[in-house]
Design an enzyme around this catalytic site. Structure first.
Site, PDB file in Angstrom:
ATOM      1  N   GLU A 131      -5.156  -1.228 -28.455  1.00  0.00           N
ATOM      2  CA  GLU A 131      -3.798  -1.744 -28.250  1.00  0.00           C
ATOM      3  C   GLU A 131      -3.740  -2.459 -26.901  1.00  0.00           C
ATOM      4  O   GLU A 131      -4.605  -2.218 -26.036  1.00  0.00           O
ATOM      5  CB  GLU A 131      -2.797  -0.576 -28.239  1.00  0.00           C
ATOM      6  CG  GLU A 131      -3.040   0.343 -27.052  1.00  0.00           C
ATOM      7  CD  GLU A 131      -2.296   1.669 -27.145  1.00  0.00           C
ATOM      8  OE1 GLU A 131      -1.086   1.654 -26.961  1.00  0.00           O
ATOM      9  OE2 GLU A 131      -2.955   2.692 -27.400  1.00  0.00           O
ATOM     10  N   LYS A 133      -2.979  -3.464 -23.079  1.00  0.00           N
ATOM     11  CA  LYS A 133      -2.656  -2.753 -21.842  1.00  0.00           C
ATOM     12  C   LYS A 133      -1.539  -3.562 -21.192  1.00  0.00           C
ATOM     13  O   LYS A 133      -1.762  -4.688 -20.739  1.00  0.00           O
ATOM     14  CB  LYS A 133      -3.881  -2.673 -20.937  1.00  0.00           C
ATOM     15  CG  LYS A 133      -3.627  -1.871 -19.667  1.00  0.00           C
ATOM     16  CD  LYS A 133      -4.925  -1.598 -18.938  1.00  0.00           C
ATOM     17  CE  LYS A 133      -4.747  -0.657 -17.754  1.00  0.00           C
ATOM     18  NZ  LYS A 133      -3.860  -1.149 -16.727  1.00  0.00           N
ATOM     19  N   ASP A 135       1.071  -4.797 -18.524  1.00  0.00           N
ATOM     20  CA  ASP A 135       1.024  -4.834 -17.063  1.00  0.00           C
ATOM     21  C   ASP A 135       2.431  -4.614 -16.501  1.00  0.00           C
ATOM     22  O   ASP A 135       3.141  -5.545 -16.154  1.00  0.00           O
ATOM     23  CB  ASP A 135       0.463  -6.182 -16.600  1.00  0.00           C
ATOM     24  CG  ASP A 135       0.038  -6.138 -15.148  1.00  0.00           C
ATOM     25  OD1 ASP A 135      -0.010  -5.032 -14.573  1.00  0.00           O
ATOM     26  OD2 ASP A 135      -0.235  -7.211 -14.588  1.00  0.00           O
ATOM     27  N   TYR A 243       3.694   4.510 -25.594  1.00  0.00           N
ATOM     28  CA  TYR A 243       2.310   4.533 -26.070  1.00  0.00           C
ATOM     29  C   TYR A 243       1.594   5.870 -25.865  1.00  0.00           C
ATOM     30  O   TYR A 243       0.434   6.018 -26.221  1.00  0.00           O
ATOM     31  CB  TYR A 243       1.488   3.415 -25.428  1.00  0.00           C
ATOM     32  CG  TYR A 243       1.526   3.382 -23.908  1.00  0.00           C
ATOM     33  CD1 TYR A 243       1.046   4.429 -23.144  1.00  0.00           C
ATOM     34  CD2 TYR A 243       2.064   2.268 -23.255  1.00  0.00           C
ATOM     35  CE1 TYR A 243       1.094   4.399 -21.765  1.00  0.00           C
ATOM     36  CE2 TYR A 243       2.114   2.222 -21.867  1.00  0.00           C
ATOM     37  CZ  TYR A 243       1.627   3.294 -21.125  1.00  0.00           C
ATOM     38  OH  TYR A 243       1.682   3.261 -19.767  1.00  0.00           O
ATOM     39  N   LYS A 331     -10.715  -4.507 -19.608  1.00  0.00           N
ATOM     40  CA  LYS A 331      -9.905  -5.479 -18.865  1.00  0.00           C
ATOM     41  C   LYS A 331     -10.236  -6.914 -19.265  1.00  0.00           C
ATOM     42  O   LYS A 331     -11.374  -7.237 -19.577  1.00  0.00           O
ATOM     43  CB  LYS A 331     -10.179  -5.321 -17.359  1.00  0.00           C
ATOM     44  CG  LYS A 331      -9.885  -3.941 -16.820  1.00  0.00           C
ATOM     45  CD  LYS A 331      -8.442  -3.760 -16.482  1.00  0.00           C
ATOM     46  CE  LYS A 331      -8.117  -4.479 -15.184  1.00  0.00           C
ATOM     47  NZ  LYS A 331      -6.749  -4.218 -14.759  1.00  0.00           N
ATOM     48  N   CYS A 436      -9.439 -27.537  19.427  1.00  0.00           N
ATOM     49  CA  CYS A 436      -8.289 -26.808  18.906  1.00  0.00           C
ATOM     50  C   CYS A 436      -7.177 -27.805  18.556  1.00  0.00           C
ATOM     51  O   CYS A 436      -6.796 -28.615  19.402  1.00  0.00           O
ATOM     52  CB  CYS A 436      -7.801 -25.817  19.966  1.00  0.00           C
ATOM     53  SG  CYS A 436      -6.226 -25.071  19.540  1.00  0.00           S
ATOM     54  N   CYS A 439      -4.102 -27.062  21.272  1.00  0.00           N
ATOM     55  CA  CYS A 439      -4.165 -27.316  22.720  1.00  0.00           C
ATOM     56  C   CYS A 439      -5.265 -28.291  23.117  1.00  0.00           C
ATOM     57  O   CYS A 439      -5.343 -28.704  24.273  1.00  0.00           O
ATOM     58  CB  CYS A 439      -4.310 -26.008  23.488  1.00  0.00           C
ATOM     59  SG  CYS A 439      -5.958 -25.295  23.379  1.00  0.00           S
ATOM     60  N   CYS A 460     -10.894 -21.289  19.453  1.00  0.00           N
ATOM     61  CA  CYS A 460     -10.373 -22.098  20.540  1.00  0.00           C
ATOM     62  C   CYS A 460     -10.695 -21.384  21.849  1.00  0.00           C
ATOM     63  O   CYS A 460     -10.462 -20.182  21.988  1.00  0.00           O
ATOM     64  CB  CYS A 460      -8.866 -22.248  20.371  1.00  0.00           C
ATOM     65  SG  CYS A 460      -8.039 -22.798  21.860  1.00  0.00           S
ATOM     66  N   CYS A 466      -3.604 -21.971  25.525  1.00  0.00           N
ATOM     67  CA  CYS A 466      -3.335 -22.500  24.189  1.00  0.00           C
ATOM     68  C   CYS A 466      -2.004 -21.951  23.692  1.00  0.00           C
ATOM     69  O   CYS A 466      -1.851 -20.744  23.506  1.00  0.00           O
ATOM     70  CB  CYS A 466      -4.445 -22.099  23.217  1.00  0.00           C
ATOM     71  SG  CYS A 466      -4.110 -22.652  21.543  1.00  0.00           S
TER      72      CYS A 466
HETATM   73  S1  IVH Z   1      -2.527   5.259 -21.974  1.00  0.00           S
HETATM   74  C1  IVH Z   1      -3.812   9.258 -21.038  1.00  0.00           C
HETATM   75  N1  IVH Z   1      -1.883   2.937 -22.965  1.00  0.00           N
HETATM   76  O1  IVH Z   1      -2.374   1.725 -17.592  1.00  0.00           O
HETATM   77  C2  IVH Z   1      -3.755   7.805 -20.991  1.00  0.00           C
HETATM   78  N2  IVH Z   1      -1.783   3.200 -20.616  1.00  0.00           N
HETATM   79  O2  IVH Z   1      -4.696   2.425 -15.949  1.00  0.00           O
HETATM   80  C3  IVH Z   1      -2.533   7.321 -20.344  1.00  0.00           C
HETATM   81  N3  IVH Z   1      -0.989   1.216 -19.433  1.00  0.00           N
HETATM   82  O3  IVH Z   1      -0.890   4.315 -15.807  1.00  0.00           O
HETATM   83  C4  IVH Z   1      -2.349   5.886 -20.375  1.00  0.00           C
HETATM   84  N4  IVH Z   1      -0.669  -0.039 -21.194  1.00  0.00           N
HETATM   85  O4  IVH Z   1       0.617   2.510 -16.723  1.00  0.00           O
HETATM   86  C5  IVH Z   1      -2.032   3.658 -21.853  1.00  0.00           C
HETATM   87  N5  IVH Z   1      -1.284   0.947 -23.981  1.00  0.00           N
HETATM   88  C6  IVH Z   1      -1.437   1.679 -22.891  1.00  0.00           C
HETATM   89  C7  IVH Z   1      -1.143   1.161 -21.622  1.00  0.00           C
HETATM   90  C8  IVH Z   1      -1.348   1.953 -20.509  1.00  0.00           C
HETATM   91  C9  IVH Z   1      -0.571   0.033 -19.892  1.00  0.00           C
HETATM   92  C10 IVH Z   1      -1.058   1.595 -18.015  1.00  0.00           C
HETATM   93  C11 IVH Z   1      -0.380   2.871 -17.643  1.00  0.00           C
HETATM   94  C12 IVH Z   1      -1.406   3.693 -16.937  1.00  0.00           C
HETATM   95  C13 IVH Z   1      -2.425   2.669 -16.569  1.00  0.00           C
HETATM   96  C14 IVH Z   1      -3.781   3.283 -16.493  1.00  0.00           C
END
Ligand code: IVH
Length: 741
Positions: A131, A133, A135, A243, A331, A436, A439, A460, A466
């Site tokens: 799924e 991540k 931000d 999540y 990532k 410089c 100056c 300088c 200066c």
């Molecule tokens: S699971 C036990 N799922 O990523 C696992 N975290 O680096 C708990 N985050 O602090 C996290 N999307 O703020 C999980 N789909 C996702 C996420 C997610 C963003 C963040 C979350 C966590 C950080 C960890």
């Protein structure tokens, strides 16, 4: 007495109005007492289950008798937020972070680790979810009997902040769970985030009213959540994806996938991009699907999270410090963008370093508009690192070049490549100035006496003549970590410097004698600002006399603030002098060693005059040849002598007294500060610890006695936990030293 008997056993449905009222009072008291025992005294008096039962009953009664909800209701749904900051919440189950994968191989290794762990179970069929991540910021939402009772930030993972009122303004967060079948108590976890559309709208609203600038959606979402006034949070239209979960009285479902589906049934938003997969190939395929969709989602994501699907297997595989073994975040590579170099400016710093900055055609990278990027030094522009080895495959940077910018997370943007094929025909190599720009003094590259290597920075040589260095030195002198003169910020320093009223630090203390001229300078600036505003708005100005009066009062306040700092702490004073390589920590070491300014100067001068500085300068743990060399330069320069003598006519630094009381709780201990501190600056905390006889170290090792961890603490906290070193938060730290200071 019968009337006061707790109605504990009576079903909520059967309570009369009066009974409910007294029952709510009793519950509020009992829950508050349990909170104090748990959070403040670390000595719980009732079990978690009993505590949950109290809260559930309280929530149920409140639901049936909404008019009776007390101002001090434990659900936190009414009543004013605490006057200062947010209350702390200890997470019943810590909020974890995730291990990271950067390459496909890292993902293969993760799956392999899992297979090895469950090796003996021949028939085991491990499944995973994948799924996005998100931000944003994670939040934990506690539901008791389906009612949202408390919401908290992640904080340091163990203790977060109570932001219930703010979270309640988020439309994606249900106040009551829908459907049925939810556990009695469950902490739903997920991410609060801001969409690009909302971010842009907020920026536009702010620009129209001359308000603040917002950096990126994530930071803005964070700021929006920490508002004192929930109405402000509400106006930001934040969003939330559920999540995960923390403490719960029952598993939502046997698998991760089905659990999150349940969340949707209960009224949460969940990502539409979660899939279940069995193999590395399937997981990585989903990574690419999500990566493809990334730019059209309308909000920031920074990777893909893979989790073991079966909760039973999650439990068996377990955790390492702060991270589940059964999950990993794959990532996305750092975001890149292409733009052009419009020009290269040279800035002159406090110590005379010529710092080149590329001015770029503005471009958005990783949600932030980038217009400037540091070019570090002459060699960097040429395509060489500090060891003379090629970077960017040795390609140099020229004005007019098309360059590739990279920015990953909070990392400062940098130029990672130059498109040579797009270089204009007339773009010649950049000619780094040898004088410089401020100056006109020669700007040279020093040769390190020990290594024989040329410094990559050009500096300088004008030092005190200066103006750029002089202004920067003055700004540093008055800054918070140094002399900390209130009201004399960078802007006023510039003004008085331009007006010829302040050239050296001593002039600051003579400013009072030039009252009339100072007032004129302020009035002229005000005049100029008013003219600009007038030109911008077309409206005429009135009440210039009132402005003069304010100038006058402001100036008197400023003089008072300057006077108040005539007897500074010795370490601050030494730091304020702006000697090269003498930061606040070194300044504190010097102050502690020499105790008085007179002794510091005496030893400094003798060291500078000696053939071998080491025969004079004492050996101080933490002070090496670089600092000693800088002190020799400083005290060997006659001009500094004069400036210092002049300054000491006006300023009398207090002798540095070390109070190592035998009973000081921290005397002789080695302490590491990590994460952000909220009640004091890092340098204040350090100074306080040192005053109490503790040693402050930069990294955690077996020799560390105590780690003070604030929000955002990372690897140091992790190491400390692994080594079994005592960790306290800022409040506990203050509590500990309070008796001693
Ligand atoms: S699971 C036990 N799922 O990523 C696992 N975290 O680096 C708990 N985050 O602090 C996290 N999307 O703020 C999980 N789909 C996702 C996420 C997610 C963003 C963040 C979350 C966590 C950080 C960890």
């Amino acid at each position: 007495m019968v009337a006061n008997k707790p109605e504990t056993d009576k079903p909520v449905d059967a309570l009369t109005q009066d009974e409910a009222e007294s029952e709510l009072a009793r519950l509020a008291e009992a829950i508050a007492a349990a909170d104090i025992a748990y959070h403040q005294n670390d000595a719980p008096e009732i079990t978690d289950a009993e505590y949950d039962a109290l809260r559930i009953r309280n929530a149920e009664i409140e639901m049936r008798f909404p008019d009776l909800v007390r101002a001090d209701s434990p659900t936190g749904s009414v009543g004013a937020p605490p006057a200062e900051g947010f209350a702390k919440v200890r997470h019943a189950v810590p909020m974890l972070s995730l291990a990271k994968a950067y390459t496909d191989q890292d993902v293969v290794d993760f799956i392999e680790r899992g297979r090895r762990f469950f090796e003996r179970d021949k028939d085991l069929d491990i499944a995973f979810t994948a799924e996005p991540k998100i931000d944003g910021l994670s939040a934990s939402l506690r539901y008791e009997n389906g009612v949202f009772v408390q919401g908290a930030t992640r904080g340091n993972g163990t203790v977060g902040e109570d932001i219930t009122a703010n979270l309640k303004t988020i439309a994606d967060i249900p106040h009551r769970l829908k459907g049925s079948g939810w556990p009695e108590v469950i902490e739903i976890r997920g991410e609060v985030y801001m969409t690009y559309a909302e971010f842009e709208a907020l920026k536009a609203r702010s620009a129209a009213t001359g308000g603040q600038d917002y950096v990126n959606p994530r930071n803005t979402a964070a700021g929006s959540l920490r508002q004192k006034d929930p109405a402000v949070t509400a106006s930001r239209n934040l969003k939330f994806f559920a999540y995960a979960w923390g403490y719960t009285t029952a598993d939502p479902a046997p698998t991760q996938f089905e659990s999150v589906r349940k969340f949707a049934e209960w009224g949460f938003e969940i990502t539409p991009l979660m899939v279940r997969a069995k193999s590395v190939e399937e997981l990585i395929a989903q990574y690419h699907v999500i990566e493809e969709k990334r730019s059209s989602l309308g909000y920031d994501i920074d990777g893909v999270v893979y989790k073991v699907d079966q909760l039973e297997l999650q439990r068996r595989w377990g955790f390492v410090t702060g991270e589940p073994r059964w999950a990993i975040a794959h990532k996305f590579p750092a975001e890149r963008a292409t733009t052009t170099v419009r020009k290269i400016d040279i800035q002159v710093g406090r110590t005379g370093t010529l710092a080149p900055v590329a001015r770029l055609a503005p471009v958005t990278v990783g949600g932030v508009v980038v217009e400037n990027v540091t070019l570090h030094n002459e060699d960097y522009i040429k395509g060489l690192d500090s060891n003379g080895l090629p970077i960017r495959e040795g390609r140099d940077i020229r004005i007019g070049d098309t360059v590739v910018i990279q920015r990953a997370g909070d990392v400062i943007p940098q130029i990672v490549d130059v498109a040579i094929d797009k270089r204009p025909a007339d773009a010649g190599p950049y000619d780094f100035p040898h004088t410089c720009p401020v100056c006109g003094s020669p700007a040279t590259r020093e040769v390190n006496e020990n290594t024989g290597k040329e410094d990559s920075r050009r500096r300088c040589t004008g030092e005190l003549i200066c103006p750029a260095q002089a202004v920067e030195r003055l700004r540093h002198f008055v800054s918070r970590g140094a002399m900390d003169i209130e009201g004399l910020g960078a802007e006023n320093i510039d003004l008085f410097f331009q007006a010829g009223l302040i050239e050296t630090a001593a002039d600051i203390f003579r400013l009072k004698d030039r009252r009339a001229a100072a007032q004129r300078a302020l009035a002229e600036r005000r005049e100029e600002q008013a003219r600009q505003r007038e030109a911008a708005s077309g409206k005429e100005r009135k009440n210039a006399r009132g402005a003069d009066q304010r100038n006058f009062e402001g100036l008197e306040k400023l003089f008072a603030a300057i006077d108040a700092r005539r007897e500074p702490e010795l370490d601050r004073f030494i730091f304020a002098l702006g000697i090269r390589h003498v930061g606040d920590t070194t300044a504190a070491l010097l102050a502690r060693t020499f105790s008085t300014i007179e002794e510091f100067i005496r030893v400094g001068k003798e060291t500078a005059a000696a053939e071998d500085p080491h025969t004079v300068f004492p050996s101080i743990n933490g002070i090496g040849d670089t600092v000693i060399g800088a002190l020799v330069d400083f005290f060997g320069n006659e001009r500094n002598d004069k400036v210092l003598a002049d300054l000491l006519e006006h300023v009398h630094p207090k002798p540095y007294v070390v109070t190592i009381s035998a009973d000081s709780a921290v005397a002789g201990k080695t302490i590491v500060f990590t994460g952000s501190l909220e009640k004091m600056t890092r340098s204040e905390a350090k100074a306080m610890a040192e005053r109490l006889g503790a040693k402050v170290a930069g990294s955690v090792s077996a020799k560390t006695d105590l780690v003070v961890a604030g929000p955002g603490a990372g690897s140091k906290l992790k190491t400390a936990t692994e080594l079994g070193i005592e960790v306290v938060d800022e409040d506990a730290w203050l509590e500990r030293v309070r008796g001693a200071v």
